[in-house]
Motif scaffolding. Sequence first.
Motif, PDB file in Angstrom:
ATOM      1  N   UNK A 284       4.828  39.965 111.537  1.00 43.80           N
ATOM      2  CA  UNK A 284       4.383  40.665 112.543  1.00 43.80           C
ATOM      3  C   UNK A 284       2.956  40.978 112.562  1.00 43.80           C
ATOM      4  N   UNK A 285       2.141  41.066 111.266  1.00 45.26           N
ATOM      5  CA  UNK A 285       0.694  41.768 110.878  1.00 45.26           C
ATOM      6  C   UNK A 285       0.026  40.673 111.276  1.00 45.26           C
ATOM      7  N   UNK A 286       0.850  38.656 111.270  1.00 48.48           N
ATOM      8  CA  UNK A 286      -0.553  37.937 111.021  1.00 48.48           C
ATOM      9  C   UNK A 286      -0.624  37.614 113.008  1.00 48.48           C
ATOM     10  N   UNK A 288      -0.977  35.191 115.630  1.00 47.49           N
ATOM     11  CA  UNK A 288       0.187  34.839 116.853  1.00 47.49           C
ATOM     12  C   UNK A 288      -0.129  33.439 116.212  1.00 47.49           C
ATOM     13  N   UNK A 289      -1.177  32.666 116.411  1.00 44.35           N
ATOM     14  CA  UNK A 289      -1.135  31.313 115.769  1.00 44.35           C
ATOM     15  C   UNK A 289       0.103  31.173 114.143  1.00 44.35           C
ATOM     16  N   UNK A 290      -0.173  32.025 113.564  1.00 46.67           N
ATOM     17  CA  UNK A 290       0.571  31.605 112.109  1.00 46.67           C
ATOM     18  C   UNK A 290       1.896  31.829 112.672  1.00 46.67           C
ATOM     19  N   UNK A 291       1.565  32.834 113.451  1.00 49.44           N
ATOM     20  CA  UNK A 291       3.643  33.651 114.260  1.00 49.44           C
ATOM     21  C   UNK A 291       4.421  31.873 113.916  1.00 49.44           C
ATOM     22  N   UNK A 292       3.872  31.055 114.513  1.00 50.20           N
ATOM     23  CA  UNK A 292       4.690  29.692 114.785  1.00 50.20           C
ATOM     24  C   UNK A 292       4.798  28.436 113.801  1.00 50.20           C
ATOM     25  N   UNK A 293       4.451  28.803 112.835  1.00 52.62           N
ATOM     26  CA  UNK A 293       4.571  27.755 111.724  1.00 52.62           C
ATOM     27  C   UNK A 293       5.478  28.391 110.708  1.00 52.62           C
ATOM     28  N   UNK A 319      -5.507  27.022 104.899  1.00 54.67           N
ATOM     29  CA  UNK A 319      -5.823  27.790 105.091  1.00 54.67           C
ATOM     30  C   UNK A 319      -4.584  28.290 106.370  1.00 54.67           C
ATOM     31  N   UNK A 320      -4.927  28.607 107.171  1.00 59.37           N
ATOM     32  CA  UNK A 320      -4.813  30.955 106.285  1.00 59.37           C
ATOM     33  C   UNK A 320      -4.607  30.415 105.235  1.00 59.37           C
ATOM     34  N   UNK A 321      -4.101  31.912 104.530  1.00 62.86           N
ATOM     35  CA  UNK A 321      -3.798  32.632 102.833  1.00 62.86           C
ATOM     36  C   UNK A 321      -2.779  33.618 103.184  1.00 62.86           C
ATOM     37  N   UNK A 322      -2.239  33.867 102.759  1.00 61.47           N
ATOM     38  CA  UNK A 322      -1.319  35.099 102.833  1.00 61.47           C
ATOM     39  C   UNK A 322      -1.018  35.496 101.146  1.00 61.47           C
ATOM     40  N   UNK A 357      -7.326  40.646 106.611  1.00 69.76           N
ATOM     41  CA  UNK A 357      -7.143  41.854 106.257  1.00 69.76           C
ATOM     42  C   UNK A 357      -6.709  42.091 104.944  1.00 69.76           C
ATOM     43  N   UNK A 358      -6.700  43.630 105.012  1.00 69.65           N
ATOM     44  CA  UNK A 358      -5.883  43.856 103.990  1.00 69.65           C
ATOM     45  C   UNK A 358      -4.443  44.477 104.269  1.00 69.65           C
ATOM     46  N   UNK A 359      -3.644  45.054 103.041  1.00 72.11           N
ATOM     47  CA  UNK A 359      -2.453  45.548 103.607  1.00 72.11           C
ATOM     48  C   UNK A 359      -1.457  46.331 101.724  1.00 72.11           C
TER      49      UNK A 359
END
Length: 440
Positions: A284-286, A288-293, A319-322, A357-359
């Motif tokens: 949920x923090x990602x 929106x464009x990453x959430x569909x991948x 990229x992007x990377x988690x 971002x950091x978490x």
Amino acid sequence: MPVSMRKPSEKCDSLPESFELPQSFRPSVDLDFKFLTSSGRTTCLKILTVLAHLHPEIRSCPLLAPLVVILLHFLDEEQCFACATCLLTSKRILYLDQSSKRFEATKRSLVDLARSRSRSSFRYLISLAQRRSSTKLSLRHEEMYKQLSGWLTWLFECLPFPSLVRVCDCYFVEGPKVLYRVGLAIIKRYHNTFRSRDPPGGDVSKSVGEFLSQASLSGDDLLKAGFSIRRISRQLLLRYQSRNIAATRDLEEGTVGSPLALAPRLDYTSSIISSQSQFQLLWSWLPARSQVLRPTCLFDTKEHGYSLQTLYRKCGSNYPLLLLVKTSKEEFLGAFVSVEIEGNVDKFHYFGTGETFLFSLAADPVKYEWRESHPQSYFVAGDSSCFAIGGGGKGYGLWLDRELNRGMSCLCDTFCNDSLCSTGVDGYFLITSVEVYSFL
């Protein structure tokens, strides 16, 4: 007068049936439509319904609805929708809290601000609360957070409408610090008014609200008094906010109303992500464009070994990377890196974008984002000796050594974050696992 407004003497009709106030935008009290006509109220609910559909990632944003009501007194439907969209998506200024935890942190932050910037008035409120509750309270007693939790209601429900409009006009230019300044000004005015006589009854928050309803305070006077209070910076407010996010417990962070994009089941057996609910929160923090991948594991220390160079090689141009890190104390933390690493880590220099971002996934999960109001924009840096996210101030937001054995996490100016985990006396922590995911 815009067609959506009514005269104060006109009777309000019942709420329109064609639209309902979205759960994610419900204010903490019943929505006051002020002087909007029935048509204006319908337009207000329609705008909020469309925004809820366009932004399903927003879990709770209680201040948006009152602001849309105010805007509709002066703007037509299209202009109001455009302004509300800007308030929700602004990168330069974080206008609106978009989760219940952040909103609770904002309500708590005024107490911290009053304690440090208006101590005499805050001591008066403590003595008043003690007399009415027969409980001994300290400067940092949790009861004071409860007593003053309704301070935003003072502004949006108790201030005369012309004064509220003046305050909001300044808020649209300067951001949330205006609301904090006006909140402090109200506390000081309340203190000065009742130094020698008893204030209205009830708890402190209700007493202040009743005072405002009767006092007819000028918006200009409140703003002048608020801006005369020195040493209130955006950075200070961000630090209070971050600290109070960590202090806020047992809040529902799940989606109300429109569902979040559901995280897919991980095909990879992670040694760091321990549950689907934990992964759902990360998802949920990602953006929106990453959430569909679909997430794909590129690197895992248990399979590829403890080498920063191997991590760079495995990430390649993806990229992007988690980035996920597990410490020796079973704490979980990490970062979202919005750009590719390959070609950027030959020598130590900063790169990246504001999406980084950091978490921390501790007992109180928290996400630290960059805003243009933050004093620095040091996002990502690395070379053969180390890899870092966030910089400026006391050190790096997150730092890993070349063997992926030790890490560091400090307050940094880029994200205005607290330390993401427990560290030793030397500021370091030990790493047990590192994983990196991309989205394909």
